[in-house]
Design an enzyme around this catalytic site. Structure first.
Site: not given
Length: 359
Positions: A254-255
């Site tokens: 994920a980011h």
């Protein structure tokens, strides 16, 4: 080189090479016991190996197979006793590691064929090194740069302002999206998506508002990304995968995640946003890691572990419930639901017994 310059006449994949055991020993630094001139051209397991094959023993459970193998040579730890066996021996402190090196020496990657396929679409201001290979149906968008020795497979998308270092290999239908930075010798398997928007939404009274994902993805040298793995761009800062990491298929990063150097991650693992994983970690399959955590360098997470808090002391961590016969599982599930009441009863008993002791 942005004009349509078809790759030179295709050169067949080199396929398996034939090398002598002496050449293998010299290339890998292993010690050879006997038969330097013996030729080999493939690798195989102990039971499947025949003349011309190299095998290895790394797990003592398979030692009995040494008596059955027909391999020309076997890679063994120096502590192994193999008197009386007919095969040659390559001695290694790490047999499986050196087996992998031998396998690569005998099965080299196909050579890069410099040029741009006629069906590729390359923006006028993109920079493609003359020593790179751009396959059929590739799209290279504005401002992108592709370094020497890269091989870009069919159907790949290289987004605007993306940068690829030297000798990268991007397999069919992968996407390296806008602003992504790849170091040297990065290998991205088919269908992977690098630089997609992170899952960022702000909740309003009646709806969710997408938060612009303004960061990038930075992947350092010698990283391998598995098929259909996704690495999201950062929301403000960048998502970073440090040098030497190996990610299996179907991993979700994920980011704003940062993964330390030489960490390996098995398939179906999901890493939530802004988590920092230290170097040289080993993460098993289907592990779930919550967001905004820190995982210490050298940590091992076994398959299907669920990590909901930071890990500050390296070690081996596990969770999850192993499969068991259904009737046993149903009984245990009922008992699990009774734990709270049991704890309260034990606490009350301790208080009662404690009061009795004081009297």
């Amino acid at each position: 080189m942005n004009s349509k310059t078809p790759p030179s006449d295709p050169v067949p994949s080199p396929g398996p090479r034939q090398l002598t055991l002496g050449e293998l020993a010299s290339a890998t630094g292993m010690d050879l016991d006997g038969g330097a001139e013996a030729a080999v051209d493939r690798v195989a397991s102990l039971l499947e190996a025949g003349p011309g094959a190299v095998s290895f023993l790394a797990n003592t459970r398979y030692r009995r197979q040494l008596a059955q193998t027909r391999a020309t040579a076997v890679i063994l730890h120096p502590s192994e006793s193999v008197e009386g066996y007919p095969f040659r021996i390559l001695y290694s402190r790490n047999p499986y590691f050196d087996f992998a090196r031998v396998a690569r020496l005998l099965n080299p990657l196909p050579a890069v064929q410099p040029g741009i396929a006629p069906s590729a679409v390359v923006a006028a201001d993109a920079r493609v090194d003359a020593a790179a290979e751009i396959g059929e149906g590739v799209v290279v968008q504005s401002g992108a740069a592709i370094g020497p020795g890269c091989r870009i497979g069919p159907g790949v998308v290289i987004g605007s302002d993306a940068r690829l270092g030297a000798d990268c290999r991007i397999e069919a239908n992968a996407a390296i999206l806008a602003g992504v930075r790849l170091g040297d010798r990065v290998h991205v398997q088919a269908g992977a998506v690098i630089g997609s928007d992170g899952f960022g939404f702000a909740r309003g009274e009646h709806h969710w508002e997408a938060v612009p994902q303004l960061g990038a993805v930075i992947i350092e040298d010698d990283v391998c990304i598995g098929a259909n793995t996704t690495v999201d761009r950062g929301s403000q800062g960048d998502t970073v995968i440090e040098q030497g990491c190996k990610l299996d298929n179907l991993v979700q990063v994920a980011h704003n995640v940062r993964i330390g150097a030489h960490t390996v991650i098995a398939a179906n693992t999901g890493i939530s946003g802004s988590t920092v994983i230290g170097s040289c970690c080993t993460i098993g399959g289907a592990v779930g890691i919550a967001g905004h955590l820190e995982i210490a360098a050298g940590t091992t997470l076994t398959g299907m572990a669920m990590v909901t808090g930071s890990i500050t002391d390296p070690g081996i961590y596990s969770s999850g419930v192993p499969a068991s016969p259904n009737r046993e599982w149903r009984r245990n599930a009922v008992r699990f639901g009774q734990l709270e009441g049991l704890v309260r009863r034990v606490e009350q008993l301790e208080k009662t017994l404690g009061a009795g002791d004081k009297e």
